[in-house]
Write a protein that holds these residues in place. Structure first.
Motif, short mmCIF file in Angstrom:
data_model
loop_
_atom_site.label_atom_id
_atom_site.label_comp_id
_atom_site.label_asym_id
_atom_site.label_seq_id
_atom_site.Cartn_x
_atom_site.Cartn_y
_atom_site.Cartn_z
N GLU A 150 3.39 -0.42 28.32
CA GLU A 150 4.61 0.15 28.89
C GLU A 150 5.44 0.84 27.81
N MET A 151 5.43 0.29 26.61
CA MET A 151 6.17 0.91 25.51
C MET A 151 5.62 2.30 25.20
N PHE A 152 4.30 2.43 25.21
CA PHE A 152 3.69 3.74 24.97
C PHE A 152 3.97 4.69 26.13
N GLN A 153 3.89 4.18 27.36
CA GLN A 153 4.13 5.03 28.52
C GLN A 153 5.56 5.57 28.53
N LEU A 154 6.52 4.71 28.23
CA LEU A 154 7.92 5.14 28.23
C LEU A 154 8.21 6.17 27.15
N ARG A 164 -3.67 -1.77 26.99
CA ARG A 164 -3.37 -3.02 27.72
C ARG A 164 -4.38 -4.11 27.36
N ASP A 165 -5.64 -3.72 27.20
CA ASP A 165 -6.68 -4.70 26.87
C ASP A 165 -6.51 -5.25 25.46
N LYS A 166 -6.12 -4.40 24.52
CA LYS A 166 -6.04 -4.81 23.11
C LYS A 166 -4.67 -5.35 22.71
N CYS A 167 -3.61 -4.83 23.35
CA CYS A 167 -2.26 -5.16 22.90
C CYS A 167 -1.38 -5.81 23.98
N GLY A 168 -1.79 -5.72 25.22
CA GLY A 168 -1.00 -6.32 26.28
C GLY A 168 -0.19 -5.29 27.06
N ILE A 169 0.32 -5.73 28.20
CA ILE A 169 1.02 -4.82 29.11
C ILE A 169 2.35 -4.34 28.54
N MET A 223 12.63 -5.43 26.13
CA MET A 223 11.25 -5.77 26.47
C MET A 223 10.42 -6.09 25.23
N VAL A 224 10.70 -5.40 24.13
CA VAL A 224 9.86 -5.56 22.93
C VAL A 224 10.56 -6.29 21.79
N GLY A 225 11.85 -6.61 21.96
CA GLY A 225 12.56 -7.21 20.84
C GLY A 225 13.59 -8.24 21.25
N PHE A 226 14.26 -8.79 20.23
CA PHE A 226 15.35 -9.74 20.44
C PHE A 226 16.67 -9.04 20.13
N GLU A 227 17.66 -9.28 20.97
CA GLU A 227 18.98 -8.71 20.71
C GLU A 227 19.76 -9.64 19.79
N LEU A 228 20.25 -9.09 18.70
CA LEU A 228 21.02 -9.87 17.73
C LEU A 228 22.50 -9.90 18.11
N GLN A 229 23.25 -10.76 17.45
CA GLN A 229 24.67 -10.91 17.78
C GLN A 229 25.47 -9.65 17.48
N ASN A 230 24.99 -8.85 16.55
CA ASN A 230 25.70 -7.61 16.22
C ASN A 230 25.33 -6.46 17.15
N GLY A 231 24.54 -6.76 18.18
CA GLY A 231 24.17 -5.73 19.15
C GLY A 231 22.89 -4.99 18.81
N LYS A 232 22.36 -5.20 17.62
CA LYS A 232 21.11 -4.55 17.24
C LYS A 232 19.92 -5.36 17.74
N ASP A 288 0.49 -6.71 17.01
CA ASP A 288 -0.49 -6.08 17.90
C ASP A 288 -0.53 -4.57 17.70
N VAL A 289 0.64 -3.96 17.60
CA VAL A 289 0.71 -2.50 17.43
C VAL A 289 0.10 -2.09 16.09
N ASP A 290 0.48 -2.78 15.02
CA ASP A 290 -0.03 -2.43 13.69
C ASP A 290 -1.54 -2.62 13.61
N THR A 291 -2.04 -3.70 14.20
CA THR A 291 -3.48 -3.95 14.18
C THR A 291 -4.24 -2.88 14.96
N PHE A 292 -3.68 -2.49 16.10
CA PHE A 292 -4.31 -1.47 16.93
C PHE A 292 -4.35 -0.12 16.21
N ILE A 293 -3.24 0.27 15.63
CA ILE A 293 -3.17 1.56 14.94
C ILE A 293 -4.08 1.56 13.71
N GLU A 294 -4.10 0.45 13.00
CA GLU A 294 -4.97 0.36 11.82
C GLU A 294 -6.44 0.49 12.22
#
Length: 247
Positions: free
Chosen positions: A32-36, A23-28, A68-77, A87-93
């Motif tokens: 929540e993404m990791f918790q789920l 939460r401190d490095k990447c945000g809430i 919560m973590v992305g944008f929904e496209l018109q094709n449903g993806k 944030d995730v890539d920087t944290f893992i690196e």
């Protein structure tokens, strides 16, 4: 990629301490993404190939997380938000850098070569006296080459015992020995050795992570011969000699 500073003992973080760091490095949202996904500690996180791969799964249970973590496209993806991915890539690196630093072979340089030890100090610390006598014997022994790994291991253990556990380092030869021990003896035997000889070999999670990063597929403590496959003819095969009475 931006450099992220992490605590030296971060590899041991789990549960609440781990989530507080996320939460401190990447945000809430990332927390929540990791918790789920039930990612509760550093080591499992490092062993996951792509922590946001769930975005490609067609499951109604993941819809809320995807929004919560992305944008929904018109094709449903869904498309992961750039900031979340960064944030995730920087944290893992940053976590991988800490882990790689832990695996770096130790330097054998010593700051002083004129150290004088009193007899009183040796009497107070008999182990040190024994170690000195061992090295004196080794220097005068024609079979010194046969003891080369033993001296490396002893030196590695002694240097580690002078450090906090989260700062232990392992010589390259010790790392190779540890991987061989894990492969040949299995996890239980490896843990038994590590528990009884502190500072001698890395944690199981470190060995497993090293094997995973090399994409090694190894079954611990397993040996077999296959009638339709000449395993001994493979370039990457190795032979283990065993006593005659084992056969």
């Amino acid at each position: 990629m931006a450099h992220m500073l992490l605590p030296d003992d971060v590899l041991s973080y789990h549960d609440d301490v781990f989530y507080d760091l996320v939460r401190d490095k990447c945000g809430i949202v990332v927390e929540e993404m990791f918790q789920l996904q039930n990612i509760r500690s550093v080591q499992p996180l490092l062993r996951i190939n792509d922590v946001v791969d769930f975005i490609n799964y067609d499951s109604a249970e993941l819809t809320a997380l995807k929004k919560m973590v992305g944008f929904e496209l018109q094709n449903g993806k869904f498309q992961i938000k750039a900031g979340i991915r960064f944030d995730v890539d920087t944290f893992i690196e940053a976590l991988r850098n800490v882990n790689d630093k832990l695996l770096q072979p130790m330097s054998t340089d010593h700051q002083r070569d004129d150290l004088t030890i009193s007899q009183e100090f040796l009497v107070k610390h008999p182990l040190l006296k024994t170690v000195i006598e061992f090295y004196l014997t080794k220097d005068n022994n024609d079979n010194g080459s046969n003891l080369s790994f033993l001296t490396v291991l002893i030196d590695n253990i002694i240097q580690n015992l002078a450090l906090p556990k989260n700062a232990y380092r392992y010589n390259e030869r010790v790392q190779k020995f540890a991987m061989s021990l894990y492969i040949l003896a299995g996890r239980n035997a490896y843990e038994f050795v590590r528990m009884n000889i502190p500072g001698a070999i890395p944690a199981v999670s470190t060995i497993q992570l090293s094997l995973d990063r090399e994409e090694s597929q190894i079954i611990e403590g397993f040996f077999a011969s296959l009638p339709n496959m000449a395993l001994s003819d493979r370039d990457d095969a190795f032979e283990v000699s065993v006593p005659v009475n084992w056969t």
